[in-house]
Design a protein around this motif. Structure first.
Motif, mmCIF file in Angstrom:
data_model
loop_
_atom_site.group_PDB
_atom_site.id
_atom_site.type_symbol
_atom_site.label_atom_id
_atom_site.label_comp_id
_atom_site.label_asym_id
_atom_site.label_seq_id
_atom_site.Cartn_x
_atom_site.Cartn_y
_atom_site.Cartn_z
ATOM 1 N N ALA A 290 0.832 -1.202 0.000
ATOM 2 C CA ALA A 290 0.000 0.000 0.000
ATOM 3 C C ALA A 290 0.868 1.254 0.000
ATOM 4 C CB ALA A 290 -0.926 -0.010 1.205
ATOM 5 N N GLN A 291 1.949 1.224 0.777
ATOM 6 C CA GLN A 291 2.860 2.368 0.792
ATOM 7 C C GLN A 291 3.490 2.594 -0.580
ATOM 8 O OE1 GLN A 291 5.581 1.705 4.204
ATOM 9 N NE2 GLN A 291 4.621 3.514 5.102
ATOM 10 N N ARG A 292 3.860 1.525 -1.271
ATOM 11 C CA ARG A 292 4.426 1.671 -2.614
ATOM 12 C C ARG A 292 3.398 2.247 -3.581
ATOM 13 N NH1 ARG A 292 6.853 -3.310 -1.234
ATOM 14 N NH2 ARG A 292 5.209 -4.483 -2.318
ATOM 15 N N CYS A 293 2.148 1.815 -3.416
ATOM 16 C CA CYS A 293 1.083 2.353 -4.262
ATOM 17 C C CYS A 293 0.952 3.863 -4.085
ATOM 18 C CB CYS A 293 -0.232 1.650 -3.929
ATOM 19 S SG CYS A 293 -1.637 2.183 -4.931
ATOM 20 N N ILE A 294 1.045 4.307 -2.833
ATOM 21 C CA ILE A 294 0.954 5.741 -2.555
ATOM 22 C C ILE A 294 2.191 6.469 -3.066
ATOM 23 C CG2 ILE A 294 0.911 7.459 -0.701
ATOM 24 C CD1 ILE A 294 -1.786 6.131 -1.208
ATOM 25 N N ALA A 295 3.388 5.914 -2.791
ATOM 26 C CA ALA A 295 4.629 6.567 -3.194
ATOM 27 C C ALA A 295 4.713 6.732 -4.709
ATOM 28 C CB ALA A 295 5.824 5.776 -2.677
ATOM 29 N N GLU A 296 4.237 5.729 -5.436
ATOM 30 C CA GLU A 296 4.275 5.790 -6.897
ATOM 31 C C GLU A 296 3.048 6.467 -7.487
ATOM 32 O OE1 GLU A 296 4.880 1.799 -8.237
ATOM 33 O OE2 GLU A 296 6.720 1.542 -7.052
ATOM 34 N N ARG A 297 2.148 6.893 -6.627
ATOM 35 C CA ARG A 297 0.944 7.630 -7.027
ATOM 36 C C ARG A 297 0.192 6.893 -8.132
ATOM 37 N NH1 ARG A 297 1.907 12.630 -9.191
ATOM 38 N NH2 ARG A 297 -0.035 13.448 -8.343
ATOM 39 N N ARG A 298 -0.019 5.594 -7.908
ATOM 40 C CA ARG A 298 -0.650 4.772 -8.932
ATOM 41 C C ARG A 298 -2.097 5.169 -9.194
ATOM 42 N NH1 ARG A 298 1.642 -0.945 -6.450
ATOM 43 N NH2 ARG A 298 3.855 -0.516 -6.842
ATOM 44 N N LEU A 299 -2.755 5.766 -8.189
ATOM 45 C CA LEU A 299 -4.137 6.210 -8.382
ATOM 46 C C LEU A 299 -4.254 7.703 -8.625
ATOM 47 C CD1 LEU A 299 -6.270 4.186 -5.794
ATOM 48 C CD2 LEU A 299 -6.550 4.200 -8.267
ATOM 49 N N SER A 300 -3.219 8.471 -8.288
ATOM 50 C CA SER A 300 -3.382 9.929 -8.308
ATOM 51 C C SER A 300 -2.487 10.661 -9.294
ATOM 52 C CB SER A 300 -3.115 10.488 -6.900
ATOM 53 O OG SER A 300 -1.803 10.170 -6.464
ATOM 54 N N LYS A 301 -1.560 9.947 -9.975
ATOM 55 C CA LYS A 301 -0.644 10.685 -10.856
ATOM 56 C C LYS A 301 -1.298 11.065 -12.187
ATOM 57 C CE LYS A 301 1.542 6.448 -12.629
ATOM 58 N NZ LYS A 301 2.824 5.694 -12.688
ATOM 59 N N GLY A 302 -2.350 10.382 -12.555
ATOM 60 C CA GLY A 302 -3.053 10.728 -13.781
ATOM 61 C C GLY A 302 -4.116 11.792 -13.542
ATOM 62 N N ARG A 303 -4.934 12.009 -14.527
ATOM 63 C CA ARG A 303 -6.031 12.949 -14.356
ATOM 64 C C ARG A 303 -7.103 12.322 -13.471
ATOM 65 N NH1 ARG A 303 -5.878 17.259 -17.916
ATOM 66 N NH2 ARG A 303 -8.083 17.660 -17.549
ATOM 67 N N PRO A 304 -7.782 13.128 -12.662
ATOM 68 C CA PRO A 304 -8.853 12.586 -11.822
ATOM 69 C C PRO A 304 -9.914 11.829 -12.613
ATOM 70 C CG PRO A 304 -8.300 14.804 -11.107
ATOM 71 C CD PRO A 304 -7.533 14.557 -12.380
ATOM 72 N N ALA A 305 -10.096 12.210 -13.868
ATOM 73 C CA ALA A 305 -11.081 11.516 -14.704
ATOM 74 C C ALA A 305 -10.735 10.035 -14.872
ATOM 75 C CB ALA A 305 -11.183 12.192 -16.068
ATOM 76 N N ASP A 306 -9.451 9.701 -14.738
ATOM 77 C CA ASP A 306 -9.059 8.290 -14.828
ATOM 78 C C ASP A 306 -9.673 7.489 -13.674
ATOM 79 O OD1 ASP A 306 -7.541 8.929 -17.035
ATOM 80 O OD2 ASP A 306 -5.681 9.168 -15.890
ATOM 81 N N ARG A 307 -9.734 8.104 -12.477
ATOM 82 C CA ARG A 307 -10.337 7.423 -11.338
ATOM 83 C C ARG A 307 -11.850 7.317 -11.511
ATOM 84 N NH1 ARG A 307 -6.829 10.754 -8.508
ATOM 85 N NH2 ARG A 307 -8.489 11.956 -7.492
ATOM 86 N N VAL A 308 -12.438 8.281 -12.174
ATOM 87 C CA VAL A 308 -13.868 8.197 -12.482
ATOM 88 C C VAL A 308 -14.141 6.926 -13.285
ATOM 89 C CG1 VAL A 308 -15.793 9.260 -13.707
ATOM 90 C CG2 VAL A 308 -14.199 10.701 -12.420
ATOM 91 N N CYS A 309 -13.372 6.732 -14.346
ATOM 92 C CA CYS A 309 -13.569 5.566 -15.205
ATOM 93 C C CYS A 309 -13.300 4.270 -14.453
ATOM 94 C CB CYS A 309 -12.661 5.663 -16.431
ATOM 95 S SG CYS A 309 -13.060 7.055 -17.519
ATOM 96 N N LEU A 310 -12.251 4.272 -13.603
ATOM 97 C CA LEU A 310 -11.906 3.076 -12.848
ATOM 98 C C LEU A 310 -13.033 2.676 -11.904
ATOM 99 C CD1 LEU A 310 -9.928 0.914 -11.904
ATOM 100 C CD2 LEU A 310 -8.962 2.603 -10.325
ATOM 101 N N LEU A 311 -13.574 3.634 -11.165
ATOM 102 C CA LEU A 311 -14.647 3.328 -10.215
ATOM 103 C C LEU A 311 -15.918 2.880 -10.924
ATOM 104 C CD1 LEU A 311 -12.657 4.574 -8.201
ATOM 105 C CD2 LEU A 311 -14.594 5.683 -7.082
ATOM 106 N N LEU A 312 -16.180 3.422 -12.085
ATOM 107 C CA LEU A 312 -17.339 2.978 -12.851
ATOM 108 C C LEU A 312 -17.144 1.546 -13.356
ATOM 109 C CD1 LEU A 312 -18.257 6.203 -14.879
ATOM 110 C CD2 LEU A 312 -19.496 5.194 -12.945
ATOM 111 N N ARG A 313 -15.912 1.194 -13.702
ATOM 112 C CA ARG A 313 -15.647 -0.197 -14.096
ATOM 113 C C ARG A 313 -15.863 -1.128 -12.909
ATOM 114 N NH1 ARG A 313 -10.975 1.840 -16.622
ATOM 115 N NH2 ARG A 313 -9.600 0.773 -15.135
ATOM 116 N N VAL A 314 -15.421 -0.707 -11.728
ATOM 117 C CA VAL A 314 -15.643 -1.510 -10.528
ATOM 118 C C VAL A 314 -17.135 -1.741 -10.320
ATOM 119 C CG1 VAL A 314 -15.456 -1.566 -8.016
ATOM 120 C CG2 VAL A 314 -13.507 -0.803 -9.389
ATOM 121 N N ALA A 315 -17.913 -0.678 -10.421
ATOM 122 C CA ALA A 315 -19.363 -0.802 -10.231
ATOM 123 C C ALA A 315 -19.958 -1.784 -11.224
ATOM 124 C CB ALA A 315 -20.019 0.574 -10.374
ATOM 125 N N SER A 316 -19.515 -1.722 -12.465
ATOM 126 C CA SER A 316 -20.028 -2.621 -13.494
ATOM 127 C C SER A 316 -19.696 -4.077 -13.176
ATOM 128 C CB SER A 316 -19.433 -2.236 -14.851
ATOM 129 O OG SER A 316 -19.847 -3.140 -15.866
#
Length: 480
Positions: A51-77
């Protein structure tokens, strides 16, 4: 339905076993149906490091916030695709009705859809300090969020914390409940299929005293989210204090519904049936105390008694009103609370004990009348299908009784007088107030308590800001 006999933990993007197994039982029969790998502290360390590596490498936050929008919608699907299968698993391991188990997965999908809509709207502000300064705020992910999930609504409660945390860019470690972990395994299969980054969400099923205690005591943990009992919550907060780890705590309740003399009795019965007998009363915000104006007190007791006597009992697949409680221990504790209530002078109207002559962990739907505010049954959470009915004469007395516990999660009032209802909403000490409909609201409405019901808020837009921290940036333009 073919169900796997052995289940694993999800650590750093992989399903991982263990040398030891935890048995999982069907509450409707008391028989073992599967095992799950018992996570170790070594595996918890691996999860924290990932989890710390995920945060350090900004795997969820280094892109545009819209990328997380798409990811969460895929999860819901993906969650919606496995809802039927997951509901069958959850029904088997948890004992609840299949329809309620299915609703949990649907609600989990809705949480991800809801917070997907907010993932690109976490906006800071500009603060005017005069011509020589530029000052603004930004919101940053809080880091590694450890989320300890209870057994009563594991899939839904997991999603309500996991979705906003991921929307804000955090890495999450979910500690599943030992009694009912399999539905969460199915949920994480959906997360895996959606392509969640490695380390962004991990699942551990270990003993609370071992793995849970290790996670909440770790300096690598940046936040703790807990739903459960007061004693466990206190131990977690004590551990968190060492590193000043921020917490969101939801610790249950002893919620009261106030019935005024003009209340619609038919509607009231509908609300009582869902308010205290849904999931056999194993609901933090259950309608466990019914405060009734003395002028209709006898009428309400008779109507409630008739309704309860007509409730059906059966396993989760039967669609019965009363399903088994989670375990033999829970069954015994509820039975002991009912026995103590009678010893302290409460009048038993219907029910009153465990179903000892049938297999499984069943408890009779129970109603006590003439309960005084000082009785144990009126002060402590039963977490079972047990309703206490108490009379009052004045609005002031009703408010005093309703507020007269250490809890403050939910309260309600039943009346056709809106002005009177509004006065009650202003004076009832609780995080949520329901008027004429128990469980009104939804994932859009903030949820949390005061007093021993905990602090912080889940659900709604307000919850998102539990998963970020504010950074202020002040720039001097002098001499530029």
């Amino acid at each position: 339905m073919q169900m796997p006999a052995q289940w694993s933990n999800f650590i750093n993007g992989q399903w991982v076993g263990s040398d030891q197994q935890l048995p999982i039982f069907n509450p409707a029969t008391g028989t073992q149906i599967a095992t799950v790998a018992q996570a170790t502290t070594e595996q918890a360390t691996q999860a924290l490091d990932g989890a710390q590596r995920c945060i350090a490498e900004r795997r969820l936050s280094k892109g545009r916030p819209a990328d997380r929008v798409c990811l969460l919608l895929r999860v819901a699907s993906e969650i919606r695709k496995i809802a039927e299968y997951g509901a069958k698993i959850l029904c088997l391991e948890n004992g609840k009705r299949y329809s309620d188990a299915h609703d949990e997965f649907v609600e989990a999908a809705r949480y991800f859809e809801y917070y997907a809509g907010m993932a690109d709207k976490i906006e800071g502000v500009s603060i005017p300090l005069g011509d020589d300064y530029v000052d603004y705020t930004v919101y940053e992910a809080i880091g590694v969020s450890v989320q300890i999930v209870p057994w009563n609504f594991p899939v839904s409660i997991c999603a309500r914390s996991l979705a906003p945390a991921l929307a804000a860019g955090n890495a999450c470690i979910v500690k599943s409940p030992e009694l009912s972990p399999l539905g969460l395994c199915v949920l994480f299969e959906a997360l895996e299929k959606a392509g969640l980054p490695k380390g962004a969400a991990q699942l551990l099923c270990g003993l609370g005293s071992e793995v849970g205690g290790f996670l909440v005591s770790s300096p690598k943990t940046n936040q703790i989210v807990f739903t459960g009992s007061v004693p466990t919550g206190r131990r977690i907060m004590q551990a968190a204090a060492h590193w000043a780890t921020p917490c969101v705590m939801e610790l249950g309740g002893k919620s009261a519904g106030v019935v005024l003399e003009d209340a619609d009795i038919h509607d009231l019965l509908v609300n009582i049936k869902s308010g205290i007998f849904l999931n056999s009363g194993q609901v933090c915000s259950a309608l466990s105390r019914l405060l009734v104006h003395r002028s209709i007190y006898a009428q309400v007791i008779e109507a409630v008694s008739t309704m309860v006597k007509g409730l059906t009992r059966g396993d989760g697949f039967s669609g019965a009103d009363i399903t088994p409680v989670i375990s033999a221990r829970q069954q015994q504790q509820i039975g002991e609370m009912c026995k103590l209530a009678q010893e302290e002078g409460a009048r038993l109207v219907v029910g009153g004990g465990i179903e000892s002559e049938v297999e499984g962990f069943y408890v009779q739907p129970t109603v006590f009348a003439d309960v005084s505010p000082s009785m144990t049954i009126a002060q402590e959470e039963v977490f079972g299908p047990v309703l206490c009915i108490m009379p009052f004469d004045t609005d002031e007395e009703a408010i005093a009784i309703a507020n007269g516990t250490d809890y403050g999660l939910v309260a309600g009032v039943f009346t056709n007088d809106l002005r009177r209802a509004m006065r009650f909403t202003q004076q009832l000490r609780s995080g949520q107030i329901f008027v004429n409909e128990w469980y009104a609201g939804g994932i859009e409405t903030p949820f949390g308590g005061v007093g021993l019901s905990g602090y912080g808020r889940e659900k709604g837009q307000e919850a998102l800001y539990s998963y970020v921290r504010t950074k202020n940036i002040a720039i001097s333009l002098k001499g530029q």
